[in-house]
Design a protein around this motif. Structure first.
Motif, PDB file in Angstrom:
ATOM      1  N   LEU A   2     -26.750  57.773  41.529  1.00 48.64           N
ATOM      2  CA  LEU A   2     -26.561  58.502  42.791  1.00 48.64           C
ATOM      3  C   LEU A   2     -27.091  59.925  42.637  1.00 48.64           C
ATOM      4  O   LEU A   2     -26.707  60.642  41.713  1.00 48.64           O
ATOM      5  CB  LEU A   2     -25.073  58.535  43.184  1.00 48.64           C
ATOM      6  CG  LEU A   2     -24.366  57.178  43.270  1.00 48.64           C
ATOM      7  CD1 LEU A   2     -22.918  57.387  43.724  1.00 48.64           C
ATOM      8  CD2 LEU A   2     -25.098  56.222  44.191  1.00 48.64           C
ATOM      9  N   ILE A  49     -23.592  50.375  47.171  1.00 52.11           N
ATOM     10  CA  ILE A  49     -23.704  50.892  45.808  1.00 52.11           C
ATOM     11  C   ILE A  49     -23.292  49.795  44.833  1.00 52.11           C
ATOM     12  O   ILE A  49     -22.274  49.114  45.034  1.00 52.11           O
ATOM     13  CB  ILE A  49     -22.806  52.131  45.619  1.00 52.11           C
ATOM     14  CG1 ILE A  49     -23.228  53.242  46.587  1.00 52.11           C
ATOM     15  CG2 ILE A  49     -22.863  52.631  44.183  1.00 52.11           C
ATOM     16  CD1 ILE A  49     -22.301  54.445  46.597  1.00 52.11           C
ATOM     17  N   GLU A  50     -24.070  49.630  43.754  1.00 51.91           N
ATOM     18  CA  GLU A  50     -23.772  48.653  42.712  1.00 51.91           C
ATOM     19  C   GLU A  50     -23.622  49.361  41.362  1.00 51.91           C
ATOM     20  O   GLU A  50     -24.072  50.496  41.195  1.00 51.91           O
ATOM     21  CB  GLU A  50     -24.907  47.605  42.616  1.00 51.91           C
ATOM     22  CG  GLU A  50     -25.188  46.840  43.894  1.00 51.91           C
ATOM     23  CD  GLU A  50     -24.036  45.919  44.300  1.00 51.91           C
ATOM     24  OE1 GLU A  50     -23.168  45.638  43.449  1.00 51.91           O
ATOM     25  OE2 GLU A  50     -24.023  45.479  45.480  1.00 51.91           O
ATOM     26  N   LYS A  51     -22.966  48.678  40.419  1.00 55.41           N
ATOM     27  CA  LYS A  51     -22.845  49.213  39.059  1.00 55.41           C
ATOM     28  C   LYS A  51     -24.219  49.491  38.482  1.00 55.41           C
ATOM     29  O   LYS A  51     -25.163  48.735  38.735  1.00 55.41           O
ATOM     30  CB  LYS A  51     -22.071  48.239  38.160  1.00 55.41           C
ATOM     31  CG  LYS A  51     -20.564  48.206  38.428  1.00 55.41           C
ATOM     32  CD  LYS A  51     -19.847  47.223  37.534  1.00 55.41           C
ATOM     33  CE  LYS A  51     -19.920  47.640  36.071  1.00 55.41           C
ATOM     34  NZ  LYS A  51     -19.104  46.765  35.198  1.00 55.41           N
ATOM     35  N   GLU A  52     -24.299  50.580  37.728  1.00 57.69           N
ATOM     36  CA  GLU A  52     -25.548  51.027  37.072  1.00 57.69           C
ATOM     37  C   GLU A  52     -26.512  51.723  38.031  1.00 57.69           C
ATOM     38  O   GLU A  52     -27.541  52.244  37.596  1.00 57.69           O
ATOM     39  CB  GLU A  52     -26.264  49.896  36.323  1.00 57.69           C
ATOM     40  CG  GLU A  52     -25.453  49.285  35.200  1.00 57.69           C
ATOM     41  CD  GLU A  52     -25.028  50.313  34.158  1.00 57.69           C
ATOM     42  OE1 GLU A  52     -25.838  51.182  33.802  1.00 57.69           O
ATOM     43  OE2 GLU A  52     -23.855  50.247  33.706  1.00 57.69           O
ATOM     44  N   ASP A  53     -26.193  51.781  39.328  1.00 57.43           N
ATOM     45  CA  ASP A  53     -27.014  52.593  40.223  1.00 57.43           C
ATOM     46  C   ASP A  53     -26.897  54.065  39.836  1.00 57.43           C
ATOM     47  O   ASP A  53     -25.877  54.487  39.255  1.00 57.43           O
ATOM     48  CB  ASP A  53     -26.555  52.443  41.685  1.00 57.43           C
ATOM     49  CG  ASP A  53     -27.008  51.127  42.307  1.00 57.43           C
ATOM     50  OD1 ASP A  53     -27.845  50.449  41.686  1.00 57.43           O
ATOM     51  OD2 ASP A  53     -26.519  50.792  43.406  1.00 57.43           O
ATOM     52  N   VAL A  70     -32.442  53.065  47.795  1.00 63.71           N
ATOM     53  CA  VAL A  70     -32.012  51.873  48.525  1.00 63.71           C
ATOM     54  C   VAL A  70     -30.931  52.184  49.565  1.00 63.71           C
ATOM     55  O   VAL A  70     -30.438  51.274  50.235  1.00 63.71           O
ATOM     56  CB  VAL A  70     -31.498  50.789  47.550  1.00 63.71           C
ATOM     57  CG1 VAL A  70     -32.623  50.319  46.637  1.00 63.71           C
ATOM     58  CG2 VAL A  70     -30.310  51.310  46.731  1.00 63.71           C
ATOM     59  N   ARG A  91     -24.149  58.260  37.290  1.00 68.26           N
ATOM     60  CA  ARG A  91     -24.352  56.836  37.067  1.00 68.26           C
ATOM     61  C   ARG A  91     -23.084  56.086  37.453  1.00 68.26           C
ATOM     62  O   ARG A  91     -21.977  56.471  37.068  1.00 68.26           O
ATOM     63  CB  ARG A  91     -24.702  56.533  35.608  1.00 68.26           C
ATOM     64  CG  ARG A  91     -25.007  55.025  35.375  1.00 68.26           C
ATOM     65  CD  ARG A  91     -25.471  54.742  33.962  1.00 68.26           C
ATOM     66  NE  ARG A  91     -26.696  55.430  33.637  1.00 68.26           N
ATOM     67  CZ  ARG A  91     -27.918  55.035  34.022  1.00 68.26           C
ATOM     68  NH1 ARG A  91     -28.067  53.964  34.789  1.00 68.26           N
ATOM     69  NH2 ARG A  91     -28.985  55.713  33.669  1.00 68.26           N
ATOM     70  N   ILE A 114     -28.905  56.645  47.048  1.00 70.62           N
ATOM     71  CA  ILE A 114     -28.647  55.574  46.073  1.00 70.62           C
ATOM     72  C   ILE A 114     -29.991  55.160  45.471  1.00 70.62           C
ATOM     73  O   ILE A 114     -30.902  54.738  46.187  1.00 70.62           O
ATOM     74  CB  ILE A 114     -27.993  54.358  46.753  1.00 70.62           C
ATOM     75  CG1 ILE A 114     -26.745  54.771  47.540  1.00 70.62           C
ATOM     76  CG2 ILE A 114     -27.639  53.291  45.721  1.00 70.62           C
ATOM     77  CD1 ILE A 114     -26.186  53.672  48.435  1.00 70.62           C
ATOM     78  N   VAL A 115     -30.120  55.318  44.161  1.00 72.14           N
ATOM     79  CA  VAL A 115     -31.375  54.985  43.479  1.00 72.14           C
ATOM     80  C   VAL A 115     -31.145  53.779  42.573  1.00 72.14           C
ATOM     81  O   VAL A 115     -30.255  53.791  41.720  1.00 72.14           O
ATOM     82  CB  VAL A 115     -31.898  56.186  42.661  1.00 72.14           C
ATOM     83  CG1 VAL A 115     -33.184  55.793  41.923  1.00 72.14           C
ATOM     84  CG2 VAL A 115     -32.144  57.386  43.563  1.00 72.14           C
ATOM     85  N   ARG A 116     -31.964  52.723  42.776  1.00 70.30           N
ATOM     86  CA  ARG A 116     -31.877  51.512  41.960  1.00 70.30           C
ATOM     87  C   ARG A 116     -33.303  51.124  41.536  1.00 70.30           C
ATOM     88  O   ARG A 116     -34.183  50.988  42.386  1.00 70.30           O
ATOM     89  CB  ARG A 116     -31.232  50.380  42.762  1.00 70.30           C
ATOM     90  CG  ARG A 116     -30.946  49.111  41.961  1.00 70.30           C
ATOM     91  CD  ARG A 116     -30.257  48.068  42.850  1.00 70.30           C
ATOM     92  NE  ARG A 116     -29.033  48.598  43.443  1.00 70.30           N
ATOM     93  CZ  ARG A 116     -28.630  48.312  44.681  1.00 70.30           C
ATOM     94  NH1 ARG A 116     -29.354  47.520  45.454  1.00 70.30           N
ATOM     95  NH2 ARG A 116     -27.516  48.840  45.158  1.00 70.30           N
ATOM     96  N   ASN A 117     -33.497  51.003  40.223  1.00 73.79           N
ATOM     97  CA  ASN A 117     -34.843  50.701  39.695  1.00 73.79           C
ATOM     98  C   ASN A 117     -35.880  51.688  40.230  1.00 73.79           C
ATOM     99  O   ASN A 117     -36.984  51.324  40.648  1.00 73.79           O
ATOM    100  CB  ASN A 117     -35.255  49.266  40.046  1.00 73.79           C
ATOM    101  CG  ASN A 117     -34.299  48.247  39.456  1.00 73.79           C
ATOM    102  OD1 ASN A 117     -33.787  48.431  38.336  1.00 73.79           O
ATOM    103  ND2 ASN A 117     -34.044  47.182  40.186  1.00 73.79           N
TER     104      ASN A 117
END
Length: 489
Positions: free
Chosen positions: A487, A481-485, A447, A409, A440-443
């Motif tokens: 990996l 990559i963003e915070k809370e993504d 992504v 995370r 990269i996994v977001r929601n």
């Protein structure tokens, strides 16, 4: 160490040479440090930065030489070449934990060396220390101490408080008297090569212990695998000296090749005599190149270490690993820093580079990063060997299109430029390691995709991070990559 000689006016007493062995965390290094700090006068050194492997102290006007051995493997290598490098052994045992696996291993080495033994029951100041129970466990290993009716002296020690250190030194001197250690100064110089290094400024440096005779600058000495003319001699603190006496731990300069750990050396009258008398060992592959069966795989390795003794110790352990399914092939094994030549060899030979207590030069690091070649550095032999075992297990696994290693995370973003980002995070499951691909996994949606270029723990380069650990990574690829993504590796 020395042949018995009678009725010779040159016969003198020599200091005892002591080897200290024990389990990895029994406190043997702490005991050696405690002795060194209180008994060795600090002097200006001669610029020697490597570890000599031995030092000398004084107790009541008498000298004792200690071998600060890097481990049982190195001591075993000395014995295997017929070198009787030590007169007395000190077995350090943790009086809290008692006899441990490496304690038994040390006992075996000492028995095979056939030298007198002193037991140091260490950490006696700690809660839970039980010297009586530890003595009982030693008795089961056929080491019966004097207080239990045996002949082996035992001393209760604490490296922290200093308790028993003086008693231990007195016992060493008493045993030395009983052993009647004599040597003849008129005999040709002989001794044992403890360790070899390649100094970037001074060339090949060899750490020796002299066992008989007097060794002076200008003499020609040789072992079974190397020889040379001595250009300079330094004592164990790095100070230049004109000559060395029996039992002295010294550093010499002038060898043309690196002698192996534990080889005996002797002096010669001239270089031709040395060449004629010595059988110079040919350089051979450390691991025989065996035919590879269809069901077998090969793991190619390049090994670089701080010194030749470390390389030999690691090679010895690797040879013992079963290789029915995966064959270990050592393309190169030598002392020195990891350089661009090693990386180029790793690329052409599809090899992994393993370093032990050594550095990687910047050029080599850049090439390795660009070519996605793995360089793994270790400070502990056990960790290095376990990583090789793990790689062998992975080679055994059936071919798969994809293996999920672990998840991280993202907790912080540090740097972003073009298609690269430096981020920090915590491993949620499994492990993350070099080299690997990243999603990269977001929601719950992918992504972006890329690869892991570098991994750090506590601001130091690392090869893997486990579940629960925090790490920083250098990512290269598509997507930001963003915070809370999360990996996925």
């Amino acid at each position: 160490m020395t042949k018995k000689i009678k009725n010779n006016e040159n016969l003198i007493n020599r200091p005892p040479v002591v080897v200290v062995l024990g389990h990895v965390d029994s406190g043997k290094t702490s005991i050696l440090d405690a002795i060194r700090k209180t008994r060795v006068a600090i002097k200006e050194t001669g610029g020697i930065t490597q570890h000599i492997g031995a030092y000398q102290i004084e107790k009541e006007g008498r000298k004792i030489t200690f071998i600060d051995t890097p481990g049982h493997e190195a001591f075993s290598a000395m014995r295997s070449r017929g070198a009787k490098v030590a007169d007395i052994a000190v077995l350090v045992v943790d009086s809290v934990k008692g006899v441990e696996p490496q304690t038994k291993e040390a006992i075996s080495h000492i028995k095979k060396a056939e030298i007198p033994l002193i037991v140091a029951l260490n950490k006696i100041d700690m809660t839970g220390a039980n010297p009586g129970k530890t003595k009982g466990e030693l008795a089961k290993e056929d080491v019966l101490v004097e207080s239990m009716g045996g002949k082996v002296p035992s001393i209760e020690t604490s490296a922290t408080t200093g308790k028993g250190i003086d008693d231990l030194l007195e016992m060493i001197l008493l045993l030395a008297e009983m052993e009647n250690l004599k040597t003849d100064l008129a005999l040709p110089a002989e001794g044992v090569a403890l360790e070899s290094h390649l100094d970037s400024q001074k060339g090949i440096t060899v750490n020796l212990i002299l066992t008989q005779g007097v060794l002076e600058i200008g003499e020609i000495i040789g072992t079974a695998s190397a020889f040379g003319k001595i250009k300079n001699i330094a004592d164990f603190q790095g100070n230049s000296i004109e000559k060395a006496l029996p039992s002295d731990p010294i550093i010499v300069f002038g060898f043309e090749e690196m002698p192996k750990t534990g080889e005996n050396f002797k002096s010669f009258s001239d270089m031709d005599g040395a060449r004629a008398s010595l059988k110079i060992a040919e350089k051979k592959e450390i691991f025989e190149t065996a035919a590879v069966l269809p069901e077998q795989k090969v793991l190619n390795l390049i090994l670089k270490t701080d010194c030749l003794g470390s390389a030999e110790a690691i090679e010895g352990i690797l040879k013992e690993i079963p290789q029915e399914k995966v064959i270990l092939r050592l393309l190169k094994s030598e002392a020195g820093d990891i350089d661009d030549g090693d990386v180029k060899m790793a690329k052409s030979g599809r090899a992994k580079i393993f370093g032990f207590k050594t550095k990687t030069n910047p050029v080599a690091r850049d090439i390795a990063e660009r070519e996605n070649i793995r360089i793994a550095n270790f400070e502990i032999i056990y960790d290095l060997v376990e990583e090789i075992r793990r790689l062998m297990e992975r080679e055994k696994a059936p071919e798969m299109g994809r293996i999920n290693l672990g998840k991280m995370r993202v907790l912080a973003k540090f740097l972003e430029e073009k298609n690269r980002q430096v981020i920090g995070g915590r491993v949620l499951e499994g492990s993350i390691e070099k080299p690997s691909q990243i999603e990269i996994v977001r929601n719950e949606e992918i992504v972006g995709q890329g690869k892991l270029i570098n991994l750090q723990k506590n601001k130091k380069d690392a090869d893997r991070a486990e579940k629960g650990q925090e790490a920083g990574i250098l990512y290269e690829g598509d997507g930001k990559i963003e915070k809370e993504d999360v990996l996925v590796f």
